[in-house]
Motif scaffolding. Structure first.
Motif, mmCIF file in Angstrom:
data_model
loop_
_atom_site.group_PDB
_atom_site.id
_atom_site.type_symbol
_atom_site.label_atom_id
_atom_site.label_comp_id
_atom_site.label_asym_id
_atom_site.label_seq_id
_atom_site.Cartn_x
_atom_site.Cartn_y
_atom_site.Cartn_z
ATOM 1 N N ALA A 145 0.680 -1.250 -0.113
ATOM 2 C CA ALA A 145 -0.026 0.011 -0.018
ATOM 3 C C ALA A 145 0.994 1.393 -0.031
ATOM 4 O O ALA A 145 0.554 2.197 -0.730
ATOM 5 N N LEU A 146 1.834 1.315 0.892
ATOM 6 C CA LEU A 146 2.831 2.404 0.822
ATOM 7 C C LEU A 146 3.591 2.581 -0.632
ATOM 8 O O LEU A 146 3.694 3.826 -0.985
ATOM 9 N N ILE A 212 11.264 7.161 8.233
ATOM 10 C CA ILE A 212 9.904 7.276 8.584
ATOM 11 C C ILE A 212 9.670 5.678 8.702
ATOM 12 O O ILE A 212 9.682 4.837 7.884
ATOM 13 N N ALA A 213 8.710 5.662 9.737
ATOM 14 C CA ALA A 213 8.189 4.309 9.999
ATOM 15 C C ALA A 213 6.716 4.456 9.983
ATOM 16 O O ALA A 213 6.033 5.598 10.421
ATOM 17 N N PHE A 214 5.903 3.261 9.542
ATOM 18 C CA PHE A 214 4.395 3.528 9.293
ATOM 19 C C PHE A 214 3.662 2.855 10.519
ATOM 20 O O PHE A 214 4.069 1.412 10.467
ATOM 21 N N THR A 249 1.145 11.737 14.503
ATOM 22 C CA THR A 249 2.443 11.587 13.788
ATOM 23 C C THR A 249 3.480 11.989 15.128
ATOM 24 O O THR A 249 3.241 13.079 15.679
ATOM 25 N N VAL A 250 4.497 11.404 15.291
ATOM 26 C CA VAL A 250 5.656 11.593 16.021
ATOM 27 C C VAL A 250 6.931 11.991 15.377
ATOM 28 O O VAL A 250 7.098 10.970 14.389
ATOM 29 N N ASN A 266 -2.148 7.389 8.062
ATOM 30 C CA ASN A 266 -2.423 6.712 6.860
ATOM 31 C C ASN A 266 -1.500 6.951 5.711
ATOM 32 O O ASN A 266 -0.326 7.693 6.068
ATOM 33 N N GLU A 267 -1.478 6.448 4.500
ATOM 34 C CA GLU A 267 -0.445 6.440 3.615
ATOM 35 C C GLU A 267 -0.378 7.838 3.201
ATOM 36 O O GLU A 267 0.802 8.132 2.677
#
Length: 283
Positions: A145-146, A212-214, A249-250, A266-267
């Protein structure tokens, strides 16, 4: 590859990424199995353009069928020089693809994002050699999805693996993997990561890069198993008190100018984070 087809998109990006990471200059598309005898030249050009945008640079027509074989191969496009009404345009198409193949075989490949293939998470949830547990499915699905979302947002990427990160070098805000240079590394939803790979990512952020981590962070390591305190410490070094507050978001900016970001929303939030961190080569 089908325009808009998820499988073809992923297959093409996997293939081209493997070639880029291993210094291979050509990536071939075998075009186009199973398209049928109604396949038009317009469709041929459209699909080829899609595949070349995804990293292909060598075109091979799948099969040369001189015989009808009692209609046994109606799912395979026939030899255009004998049976198709567009045979007269084939030389024009061939010359176009030849020029495109040459142009896209030159220079050094550069993409904005290295998207991590979560192999350690997949292996950690591989049951009995035949089944994968839900966390492995989640890791795969969020990775795909990303990939689709950032690509549709005009951001190019390569799939990379944890071994590649360990073998790579972080310097001056880029993750250098072989001859590739990435200003952003993106992690899908994961449970498990190699400790040495996460250590390399901390070095990457310390050098000025953007990580960036999701959705959720891996807490287990390949080396030490579940709830590895070294993994937790590395995430705290990168993100600070990331568990407090429940923010969508951190983000933590490091003295080097590097960023560590956890996007829980979300993406589309990932696309926004990438665009805020770097200036893409092409807009």
């Amino acid at each position: 590859g089908m325009p808009g087809g998820v499988g073809a998109f992923i297959d093409s990006k996997f293939s081209s990424s493997v070639a880029h990471l291993n210094g291979k200059p050509r990536v071939a598309v075998c075009a186009y199995w199973g398209t049928g005898w109604g396949f038009t030249q317009e469709q041929n050009i459209a699909r080829t353009n899609v595949n070349y945008a995804l990293g292909m640079n060598l075109f091979n027509t799948h099969g040369v069928l001189y015989s009808f074989l009692g209609a046994r191969n109606e799912f395979v496009p026939p030899e255009v020089h004998f049976y198709q009404p567009y045979w007269q345009t084939w030389r024009t198409f061939s010359d176009y693809v030849s020029r495109l193949s040459y142009a896209l075989s030159q220079g050094a490949h550069r993409a904005d994002v290295a998207l991590l293939y979560p192999m350690s998470t997949v292996h950690a949830h591989w049951r009995d050699g035949s089944k994968f547990g839900p966390p492995a499915e989640v890791a795969q699905n969020t990775m795909f999805a990303l990939a689709e979302t950032i690509y549709a947002g005009g951001i190019d990427f390569d799939f990379v693996d944890e071994r590649g990160l360990v073998d790579g070098k972080a310097a001056h805000g880029t993750m250098n993997l072989a001859a590739l240079e990435f200003p952003v590394v993106l992690l899908p939803t994961m449970t498990t990561i190699r400790l040495d790979a996460l250590t390399r990512l901390r070095e990457f952020v310390a050098s000025g890069g953007t990580l960036i981590a999701f959705r959720s962070l891996p807490t287990a390591s390949v080396e030490n198993g579940r709830d590895d305190p070294q993994v937790r410490q590395l995430w705290q070094d990168l993100l600070g008190d990331y568990e407090a507050g429940g923010q969508s978001t951190v983000e933590r900016k490091h003295q080097s100018g590097g960023h560590a970001i956890l996007v829980r929303s979300n993406e589309a939030g990932v696309v926004a984070a990438i665009r805020a961190a770097i200036k893409p080569d092409v807009t």
